[in-house]
Motif scaffolding. Structure first.
Motif, mmCIF file in Angstrom:
data_model
loop_
_atom_site.group_PDB
_atom_site.id
_atom_site.type_symbol
_atom_site.label_atom_id
_atom_site.label_comp_id
_atom_site.label_asym_id
_atom_site.label_seq_id
_atom_site.Cartn_x
_atom_site.Cartn_y
_atom_site.Cartn_z
ATOM 1 N N GLU A 81 78.313 -21.211 -3.777
ATOM 2 C CA GLU A 81 78.807 -20.446 -2.623
ATOM 3 C C GLU A 81 78.155 -20.927 -1.336
ATOM 4 O O GLU A 81 78.825 -21.121 -0.307
ATOM 5 C CB GLU A 81 78.524 -18.955 -2.835
ATOM 6 C CG GLU A 81 79.340 -18.316 -3.948
ATOM 7 C CD GLU A 81 78.975 -16.851 -4.144
ATOM 8 O OE1 GLU A 81 78.156 -16.346 -3.349
ATOM 9 O OE2 GLU A 81 79.492 -16.230 -5.095
ATOM 10 N N LEU A 82 76.843 -21.120 -1.357
ATOM 11 C CA LEU A 82 76.111 -21.515 -0.152
ATOM 12 C C LEU A 82 76.494 -22.931 0.279
ATOM 13 O O LEU A 82 76.656 -23.213 1.475
ATOM 14 C CB LEU A 82 74.610 -21.422 -0.412
ATOM 15 C CG LEU A 82 73.699 -21.519 0.820
ATOM 16 C CD1 LEU A 82 73.956 -20.354 1.764
ATOM 17 C CD2 LEU A 82 72.238 -21.527 0.396
ATOM 18 N N LEU A 83 76.651 -23.837 -0.676
ATOM 19 C CA LEU A 83 77.003 -25.216 -0.344
ATOM 20 C C LEU A 83 78.424 -25.300 0.207
ATOM 21 O O LEU A 83 78.696 -26.099 1.114
ATOM 22 C CB LEU A 83 76.852 -26.094 -1.587
ATOM 23 C CG LEU A 83 75.402 -26.316 -2.045
ATOM 24 C CD1 LEU A 83 75.367 -26.892 -3.451
ATOM 25 C CD2 LEU A 83 74.669 -27.253 -1.075
ATOM 26 N N GLN A 84 79.321 -24.496 -0.321
ATOM 27 C CA GLN A 84 80.683 -24.468 0.230
ATOM 28 C C GLN A 84 80.680 -23.931 1.659
ATOM 29 O O GLN A 84 81.438 -24.410 2.512
ATOM 30 C CB GLN A 84 81.585 -23.621 -0.669
ATOM 31 C CG GLN A 84 81.907 -24.281 -2.006
ATOM 32 C CD GLN A 84 82.674 -23.395 -2.948
ATOM 33 O OE1 GLN A 84 82.531 -22.169 -2.919
ATOM 34 N NE2 GLN A 84 83.479 -24.002 -3.824
ATOM 35 N N GLU A 85 79.807 -22.978 1.936
ATOM 36 C CA GLU A 85 79.674 -22.464 3.306
ATOM 37 C C GLU A 85 79.123 -23.549 4.235
ATOM 38 O O GLU A 85 79.575 -23.693 5.380
ATOM 39 C CB GLU A 85 78.748 -21.248 3.309
ATOM 40 C CG GLU A 85 78.644 -20.553 4.652
ATOM 41 C CD GLU A 85 77.763 -19.313 4.611
ATOM 42 O OE1 GLU A 85 77.384 -18.831 5.690
ATOM 43 O OE2 GLU A 85 77.454 -18.848 3.490
ATOM 44 N N ALA A 86 78.166 -24.333 3.724
ATOM 45 C CA ALA A 86 77.618 -25.429 4.531
ATOM 46 C C ALA A 86 78.695 -26.452 4.864
ATOM 47 O O ALA A 86 78.754 -26.979 5.990
ATOM 48 C CB ALA A 86 76.468 -26.091 3.787
ATOM 49 N N ILE A 87 79.584 -26.725 3.924
ATOM 50 C CA ILE A 87 80.660 -27.689 4.146
ATOM 51 C C ILE A 87 81.669 -27.144 5.156
ATOM 52 O O ILE A 87 82.211 -27.896 5.988
ATOM 53 C CB ILE A 87 81.333 -28.036 2.808
ATOM 54 C CG1 ILE A 87 80.375 -28.885 1.951
ATOM 55 C CG2 ILE A 87 82.652 -28.775 3.010
ATOM 56 C CD1 ILE A 87 80.821 -29.076 0.520
ATOM 57 N N GLN A 88 81.917 -25.828 5.145
ATOM 58 C CA GLN A 88 82.800 -25.239 6.140
ATOM 59 C C GLN A 88 82.237 -25.411 7.541
ATOM 60 O O GLN A 88 82.975 -25.614 8.514
ATOM 61 C CB GLN A 88 83.028 -23.758 5.830
ATOM 62 C CG GLN A 88 83.890 -23.514 4.598
ATOM 63 C CD GLN A 88 84.034 -22.034 4.287
ATOM 64 O OE1 GLN A 88 83.362 -21.192 4.893
ATOM 65 N NE2 GLN A 88 84.909 -21.715 3.334
ATOM 66 N N LEU A 89 80.908 -25.326 7.651
ATOM 67 C CA LEU A 89 80.264 -25.520 8.952
ATOM 68 C C LEU A 89 80.261 -26.983 9.379
ATOM 69 O O LEU A 89 80.379 -27.294 10.573
ATOM 70 C CB LEU A 89 78.816 -25.000 8.896
ATOM 71 C CG LEU A 89 78.651 -23.481 8.774
ATOM 72 C CD1 LEU A 89 77.204 -23.133 8.471
ATOM 73 C CD2 LEU A 89 79.109 -22.800 10.071
ATOM 74 N N ASN A 90 80.111 -27.882 8.390
ATOM 75 C CA ASN A 90 80.033 -29.309 8.705
ATOM 76 C C ASN A 90 80.660 -30.100 7.561
ATOM 77 O O ASN A 90 80.007 -30.392 6.563
ATOM 78 C CB ASN A 90 78.579 -29.742 8.939
ATOM 79 C CG ASN A 90 78.456 -31.215 9.286
ATOM 80 O OD1 ASN A 90 79.464 -31.896 9.501
ATOM 81 N ND2 ASN A 90 77.233 -31.705 9.342
ATOM 82 N N ALA A 91 81.920 -30.441 7.726
ATOM 83 C CA ALA A 91 82.640 -31.161 6.673
ATOM 84 C C ALA A 91 82.209 -32.610 6.546
ATOM 85 O O ALA A 91 82.696 -33.327 5.665
ATOM 86 C CB ALA A 91 84.139 -31.098 6.945
ATOM 87 N N ALA A 92 81.274 -33.047 7.390
ATOM 88 C CA ALA A 92 80.783 -34.426 7.331
ATOM 89 C C ALA A 92 79.358 -34.489 6.774
ATOM 90 O O ALA A 92 78.643 -35.470 7.011
ATOM 91 C CB ALA A 92 80.835 -35.060 8.721
ATOM 92 N N ASN A 93 78.951 -33.455 6.030
ATOM 93 C CA ASN A 93 77.592 -33.396 5.470
ATOM 94 C C ASN A 93 77.610 -33.961 4.049
ATOM 95 O O ASN A 93 78.010 -33.266 3.097
ATOM 96 C CB ASN A 93 77.101 -31.944 5.459
ATOM 97 C CG ASN A 93 75.665 -31.807 4.977
ATOM 98 O OD1 ASN A 93 75.157 -32.669 4.252
ATOM 99 N ND2 ASN A 93 75.013 -30.730 5.369
ATOM 100 N N PRO A 94 77.191 -35.207 3.842
ATOM 101 C CA PRO A 94 77.285 -35.794 2.492
ATOM 102 C C PRO A 94 76.366 -35.120 1.480
ATOM 103 O O PRO A 94 76.705 -35.011 0.301
ATOM 104 C CB PRO A 94 76.889 -37.254 2.720
ATOM 105 C CG PRO A 94 76.069 -37.244 3.964
ATOM 106 C CD PRO A 94 76.630 -36.161 4.822
ATOM 107 N N ASP A 95 75.195 -34.638 1.938
ATOM 108 C CA ASP A 95 74.268 -33.992 1.004
ATOM 109 C C ASP A 95 74.829 -32.688 0.470
ATOM 110 O O ASP A 95 74.584 -32.323 -0.690
ATOM 111 C CB ASP A 95 72.916 -33.744 1.681
ATOM 112 C CG ASP A 95 72.127 -35.023 1.875
ATOM 113 O OD1 ASP A 95 71.973 -35.771 0.893
ATOM 114 O OD2 ASP A 95 71.691 -35.293 3.006
#
Length: 586
Positions: free
Chosen positions: A63-77
């Motif tokens: 859940e948290l990692l999907q939220e991070a991707i919503q904030l920054n879809a260019a975050n490879p980590d």
């Protein structure tokens, strides 16, 4: 870090220090403090997702990692950690998709590509994984993990030449890497490259004189070659460096047992069990030593005329004057002499037991076939084309079957011989087998499986002398037993299309459902095999079968539930290359 009213950088460094020290709770708390102050920081979310993943909180991590991707879809980590989380949750397709996205965002990062290769391997997408690993090596030639995994994949796919080249290439980059040296040494040993394996293990010891592993592997290698004294001395050196290693103690037990030093062997097996009380190898070896069984079955096998006649008929059908034969585990030399009498051009026989091999040599000469048969006191896996085997063979004969079929190593032996010693159109005798099983009540046998109360006394310490969690041989028609279920097929093996190797600690699991036809106490599963010698000749070890000397295999369950007519009972079968076990699913 973004500027804030508190020192976020300092808190982050404390969190990373805790994380690296394995203090996951503290690391999580500190990262959550930062998120309170900076709630939209995708980098902190990604790091916290990794910490949650390490602590087993997979769903929360996702859940948290999907939220991070919503904030920054260019975050490879974020994509990488999300892929690892999906992988651990068993959602492999989403794991591959997430890590592929991470790789697209950061194509220059070999760590991401390496994780992608590992997930692809989990789903047996070998071609794709190999391509990724090669790309990593091309991009970063000193990424040793990629070489190690690539070599392992090629070895698994039985492309041992390419695997060897891969490890050798890696050693050019890091000549003293312990894992590479030992892995290549084992590969060379497994493929019968004795001199090269010896050199590689010696090189390992020279590079790491104070590490036990090189001595341990060299000692095991000596044992496999039958050099028990050299093996014992080398293993003793390994023991002096690391007396608490499980495998070193087991190997020292094996070496002493082979040399007839049963007291010393028992000592090392006991030490191994102190280190790992449930280790199947240590338990099995210790109990075999304690049981001290005499292998009388050799004589019963020779007396089994139905078996002898069936093999002779199959051999006579397969042999021509141009046939070159390999006889694996020749024992007395009987099957080799049958092939010679049938007119085979040349027979290579092998027998790993030195005393038995010497006797077979004498028998072959006594019967006048010593000019036709070359006998070697070796495992078949140690034979090499152009040396012991002058030309690749047309026919492989074997009878390395125990009462439960696989215990004498028929699967790995045939697999190796077909791939390394035989022509593509090789014929096999036997060609395959099928296992059948039946649930029974057998009170006499179950009373001591396991040993508990006898005549009102607790005799459980006597259990150490019994080989537990393994089947044993019985003659079912001589037993007092009650049938509980019909006979059902358990598995079928085509020796021309052998399954992949399953080690004892990671067996193949299959499930079988038995219908109960009679009320009783479910105490054991009895099983046997039909042996297909060729397309027409099939002999069986079933209770009324032709193979009288084999008998049947009995596996006793530790618990004895009561069952009634009409019940359905599920049984899990655990099958490795050398072993079969069963588990009641009730």
């Amino acid at each position: 870090m973004e500027p804030n009213s508190f020192d976020a950088e300092a808190v982050f460094q404390r969190a990373m220090t805790a994380y690296q020290a394995g203090q996951l709770v503290e690391a999580e708390q500190l990262l959550r403090i930062i998120l309170v102050e900076i709630p939209t920081h995708d980098g902190i979310m990604t790091t916290l997702g990794g910490v949650l993943l390490a602590s087993g909180q997979i769903a929360t991590s996702i859940e948290l990692l999907q939220e991070a991707i919503q904030l920054n879809a260019a975050n490879p980590d974020a994509y990488l950690n999300l892929g690892i989380a999906f992988q651990q949750s068993g959602n492999t397709p989403q794991a591959i998709a997430a890590i592929q996205q991470a790789s697209q965002l950061a194509p220059q990062r070999p760590d991401i590509a390496y994780n992608l290769a590992n997930v692809l391997l989990e789903t047996q997408q070998f071609t794709e994984a190999i391509q990724v690993l090669h790309a990593i090596i091309e991009q970063q030639p000193d990424f040793l993990q990629a070489y190690d995994t690539l070599g392992a994949v090629y070895h698994y796919l039985q492309k041992t030449d390419i695997a060897q080249q891969t490890y050798e290439q890696a050693l050019l980059i890091e000549p003293n890497d312990l894992k590479l040296l030992t892995t290549l040494g084992n590969l060379l040993a497994d493929t019968g490259q004795t001199a090269a394996a010896t050199t590689m293990f010696q090189r390992t010891i020279e590079a790491h004189p104070d590490h036990f592993l090189g001595y341990a592997l060299m000692g095991k290698f000596y044992l496999d070659l039958g050099k028990n004294n050299e093996g014992l001395a080398t293993l003793e050196k390994a023991y002096s460096l690391h007396p608490g290693d499980l495998n070193v103690n087991i190997l020292l037990g094996n070496a002493n047992n082979e040399l007839g030093r049963t007291d010393q062997a028992e000592q090392f097996y006991r030490q191994a069990l102190d280190i790992s009380p449930d280790d199947p190898g240590a338990l099995s070896n210790f109990r075999r030593l304690m049981s001290s069984k005499i292998p009388y079955w050799h004589f019963e096998m020779l007396a089994d005329s139905e078996r002898n006649n069936a093999y002779q008929a199959a051999i006579e059908k397969a042999v021509t004057p141009a046939t070159r034969v390999l006889d694996i585990g020749t024992g007395s030399g009987l099957l080799s002499m049958m092939a010679a009498r049938a007119g085979a051009e040349r027979i290579v026989a092998c027998e790993m037991n030195e005393r038995l091999a010497a006797t077979a040599d004498e028998i072959i000469a006594l019967n006048g076939y010593d000019q036709q048969i070359d006998l070697f006191s070796k495992k078949s896996t140690q034979l090499k084309v152009g040396k012991e085997v002058k030309e690749k063979v047309d026919l492989i004969i074997s009878e390395i079957l125990d009462v439960g079929a696989f215990g004498e190593g028929v699967l790995p032996s045939i697999r190796h011989a077909v791939q390394n010693l035989a022509k593509p159109e090789v014929k096999l005798i036997p060609a395959g087998l099928q296992l059948f099983g039946q649930l029974i009540e057998i009170p006499f046998r179950s009373r001591i499986a396991p040993v508990k109360e006898i005549a009102g006394f607790d005799l459980s310490p006597f259990e150490q002398f019994r080989i537990s969690d393994e089947y044993f041989r019985i003659i079912l028609k001589a037993e007092n037993y009650q049938v509980l279920s019909p006979v059902i097929p358990l598995m079928k093996v085509d020796f021309y299309k052998l399954p992949p190797a399953y080690p004892d600690d990671r067996p193949m699991e299959t499930f079988h459902e038995f219908s109960i036809e009679h009320n009783g106490s479910l105490q054991a599963l009895v099983f046997w095999f039909d042996l297909q010698l060729d397309d027409d000749i099939i002999v069986s070890s079933r209770p009324e079968g032709e193979l009288e000397h084999w008998g049947q295999a009995l596996f006793c369950f530790p618990q004895h539930p009561e069952v009634k007519k009409g019940d359905k009972v599920r049984v899990k079968m655990l099958q490795s290359d050398m072993m079969i076990r069963f588990r009641l699913m009730v």
